[in-house]
Enzyme design. Structure first.
Site, short mmCIF file in Angstrom:
data_model
loop_
_atom_site.label_atom_id
_atom_site.label_comp_id
_atom_site.label_asym_id
_atom_site.label_seq_id
_atom_site.Cartn_x
_atom_site.Cartn_y
_atom_site.Cartn_z
N GLU A 124 0.72 -1.34 0.28
CA GLU A 124 -0.17 0.00 -0.12
C GLU A 124 0.93 1.17 -0.08
O GLU A 124 1.68 1.29 0.84
CB GLU A 124 -0.90 -0.27 0.98
CG GLU A 124 -1.83 1.08 1.55
CD GLU A 124 -2.32 0.99 3.77
OE1 GLU A 124 -2.22 -0.27 3.42
OE2 GLU A 124 -2.61 2.04 3.70
N ASP A 153 -0.56 -2.54 5.97
CA ASP A 153 -0.13 -2.21 7.09
C ASP A 153 -0.66 -2.49 8.79
O ASP A 153 -2.07 -3.17 8.01
CB ASP A 153 0.18 -0.49 7.91
CG ASP A 153 1.18 0.09 6.29
OD1 ASP A 153 2.12 -0.05 6.39
OD2 ASP A 153 0.75 1.59 6.40
N ASP A 163 -2.12 -2.17 10.88
CA ASP A 163 -3.26 -1.37 11.05
C ASP A 163 -4.70 -1.74 10.62
O ASP A 163 -4.49 -2.38 9.95
CB ASP A 163 -3.27 0.13 11.43
CG ASP A 163 -2.49 0.54 10.63
OD1 ASP A 163 -3.00 -0.33 9.18
OD2 ASP A 163 -1.86 1.90 9.77
N ASP A 181 -5.87 0.04 8.92
CA ASP A 181 -6.64 0.68 7.40
C ASP A 181 -5.97 -0.58 7.12
O ASP A 181 -5.93 -0.79 5.79
CB ASP A 181 -5.65 1.78 7.11
CG ASP A 181 -6.66 3.01 7.62
OD1 ASP A 181 -7.55 2.95 8.01
OD2 ASP A 181 -6.09 3.91 7.45
#
Ligand code: 0RA
Length: 668
Positions: free
Chosen positions: A457, A530, A532, A534
């Site tokens: 990403e 990532d 997380d 998102d």
């Protein structure tokens, strides 16, 4: 003291009787004298030639074998071109020996000024490049010739006879070394010249190697065409004669190259009837040029020569020819108002063209492994100048024929351009098929087996991943921002989305019905987002995409999730990584209990030092991957995906209501 005196030499000797050795001082080293560079060269002898024949004659194959003959006949041609000989005889024996005799001045047999006690003949035959430093000839090809000494080195038996000053001398050699001194054989009258007889060494060229009579015959005849000032006499043993090779023949072609060309292209249909030929300068002198050119429908060839030596790889003289012909035809087009001639190149003029070109230059230079290419810069101008004017005149003299030639050349040019265009179109469609998205950092291996692609990403994560990867097998495709949610998208929207298009292109296997497992460019498709929320969202969007567009890719086990850590925990040199908060707490409670620790939280892959990214997430030896699988029945999974990822928010709301009670770690 010079042992050689006319009185000694004048004494008749029986050829059979052991001749007195006329001159041979012990080598400088044996005499205890100090070495000079020249002595070392002599002492070194021709051993390097025998050790690496390829360095001197380009190999040990049939070409190299015939090169030996070329060296020897070129030396005699030099003598003829210099105006000292007008006859050269070549004889091939059934015993594999070949003899070349000229009626030149004869190789010098007196003591060599630089090598006391050794004859010039012996120096010429036993040292590399033993030519006189001051060129004796107007246009000598002899330096091109690695010289008679190389032939000597590569012959198991060689003999040189010199007729000079009413005396016949002889010296014999084997494998580069003298086997006799310079012997006086007897008196001769009305005879001068050099005779060289040699037998190629089977140790070098193989037991079965033999000079081809047809080839040697052609080489001999060509010399007569190339230099009208010399008569070539050919003979061979009856057993070597054939339809192509007479046992005896004499060649003398004052007509030169024009006759040579006419003979070579006999029977080939011509585009223009007349041969364009001419010459400039006195044959054999510096700057002399001779040419003969025919435009015909045969195979076409350019046979070029410098100082009668064939230049199979062309060179500067051919450049001059091309320039002159192209310029001449273009000028003619301009004069006659033919506008189509602008597209002409030298190739269009020279293809379908049979050319013989001969140039004489002083101290020519040759390049390439077998010294087959002329590199003397002046040859370009010499040939260009000589041919240009003559070509203009020739074209102007018969307009019918010249227009025919011009039209024909222009047609060739237009055909060439058409073909090139077709090729370009072909290539463009081929590359389109293969084109990869610009942002893809592909792996270098081309096989899909063992290849991986990391889909990341954003460009900064892409940068880290590129640094961390193994270029050979790992590709990186960065996607910017949120990926389109395919579950809610129409096919048009899908097709228009650049991220999706890049992804499909990078994988190479197509989608839905057109998915082809065989075309898939990677073994593992690894979603690396990532650690997380998102990141998880993007990963789920991508999984949705694969589930919908390339379900077989998941079924076949190609789709994976990378597991980058969220935390790095260190105490001194001890390092640990944690995937999430719970994992971090567990590690702190166990491995680092009671220790003072440094904890780094990675805000994203892009902020991770690439060495950490490699070690934790990408290196197959240390990473952990999650394989994505469809465990339930496909239809059930599809309805879950639709419910969670689809266009209806109320379906998601329902799911949240049903499942809220399972939530444990909720940050509010
Ligand atoms: C060096 C000097 C001179 C002639 C030759 C070599 C010479 C070499 C070969 C090889 C085959 N045929 C040859 N003919 C001559 C000049 C000698 C002089 O000035 O008399």
């Amino acid at each position: 003291m010079d042992l050689f005196s006319p009185d000694d030499a004048a004494k008749p000797q029986s050829p059979k009787a052991p001749a007195p050795r006329l001159e041979k001082a012990p080598p400088a080293a044996a005499a205890g004298a100090s070495y000079t560079a020249a002595d070392i060269e002599v002492l070194e002898g021709l051993e390097p030639v025998r050790r690496r024949p390829g360095m001197y004659i380009g190999g040990t194959d049939a070409n190299a074998l015939h090169h030996l003959f070329a060296e020897i006949i070129d030396n005699s041609m030099d003598e003829a071109i210099a105006g000292h000989a007008n006859r050269i005889e070549v004889h091939m024996g059934a015993d594999g020996y070949i003899t070349v005799a000229d009626n030149g001045r004869g190789m010098p047999v007196e003591n060599h000024p630089k090598f006391p006690g050794r004859s010039t003949l012996e120096i010429i035959m036993t040292t590399l490049h033993a030519r006189q430093s001051t060129q004796p000839y107007e246009t000598s090809g002899g330096l091109h010739g690695v010289g008679a000494s190389v032939v000597n080195a590569l012959s198991d038996d060689m003999m040189v006879e010199v007729a000079r000053d009413q005396t016949l001398y002889r010296q014999s050699f084997s494998r580069g070394k003298p086997t006799t001194g310079v012997e006086v054989i007897g008196k001769v009258q009305n005879r001068r010249g050099t005779t060289t007889r040699f037998h190629p060494d089977p140790q070098i060229f193989g037991e079965n190697a033999a000079l081809s009579p047809a080839r040697v015959f052609k080489m001999t005849r060509a010399k007569a065409y190339l230099f009208g000032g010399v008569e070539l006499r050919w003979s061979c043993d009856e057993t070597l004669a054939s339809d192509d090779v007479p046992a005896k023949a004499t060649f003398h072609f004052p007509g030169g190259l024009k006759d040579f060309l006419a003979a070579r292209i006999e029977g080939e249909p011509r585009i223009v009837d007349e041969i364009f030929s001419g010459n400039s300068g006195k044959p054999g002198t510096h700057g002399a040029v001779e040419w003969a050119i025919s435009w015909n429908l045969g195979d076409g060839f350019v046979s070029s020569y410098c100082n009668t030596i064939p230049t199979g790889d062309g060179g500067t003289h051919e450049q001059g020819l091309r320039a002159a012909l192209l310029r001449g035809l273009r000028n003619y087009a301009e004069l006659t108002g033919n506008k189509r001639a602008a597209v002409l190149t030298a190739e269009d003029v020279l293809n379908y063209c049979s050319v013989m070109l001969s140039v004489f230059v002083r101290e020519p230079e040759f390049v390439g492994q077998t010294k087959d290419k002329l590199s003397s810069a002046e040859a370009t101008r010499i040939v260009d100048t000589a041919i240009r004017d003559a070509f203009d005149h020739w074209l102007a003299a018969s307009p019918n024929q010249s227009s025919k030639l011009l039209d024909w050349a222009v047609e060739r040019a237009e055909e060439r351009l058409r073909r090139r265009k077709e090729k370009e179109v072909d290539r463009a469609s081929a590359t389109r098929k293969l084109r990869l998205p610009g942002k893809l950092a592909d792996c270098t291996q081309s096989a899909a087996q063992g290849a991986e692609i990391f889909i990341v990403e954003g460009d900064s994560a892409g940068g880290s991943a590129k640094s961390a990867r193994n270029r050979a097998s790992q590709a990186v495709l960065p996607l910017r921002g949120k990926v389109l949610n395919v579950a809610g998208a129409t096919r048009e929207k899908l097709a228009a989305n650049q991220q999706i298009a890049d992804l499909i292109q990078a994988l190479g296997a197509g989608t839905r019905d057109r998915y082809r497992e065989d075309d898939l460019r990677y073994d593992k498709i690894i979603l690396m987002t990532d650690a997380d929320v998102d990141g998880a969202h993007i990963a789920s969007l991508l999984m949705t995409f694969f589930f919908q567009e390339m379900p077989k890719l998941i079924d076949d086990g190609h789709l994976y999730l990378a597991l980058p850590p969220l935390y790095r925990i260190t105490h001194g040199s001890k390092v640990a990584y944690a995937m999430d908060d719970a994992h971090k707490d567990l590690i702190l409670e166990t491995e680092f209990k009671g220790k003072k620790t440094d904890i780094t939280r990675f805000k994203g892959l892009g902020e991770m030092p690439y060495t950490h990214l490699r070690e934790t997430t990408m290196d197959p030896r240390t990473r952990t991957l999650l394989q994505v699988k469809v465990l339930q029945d496909r239809d059930d999974t599809k309805s879950s995906v639709d419910r969670l990822m689809g266009t209806k928010p109320e379906a998601r709301f329902e799911f949240i209501q049903e499942n809220a009670r399972y939530v444990t770690d909720l940050d509010i």
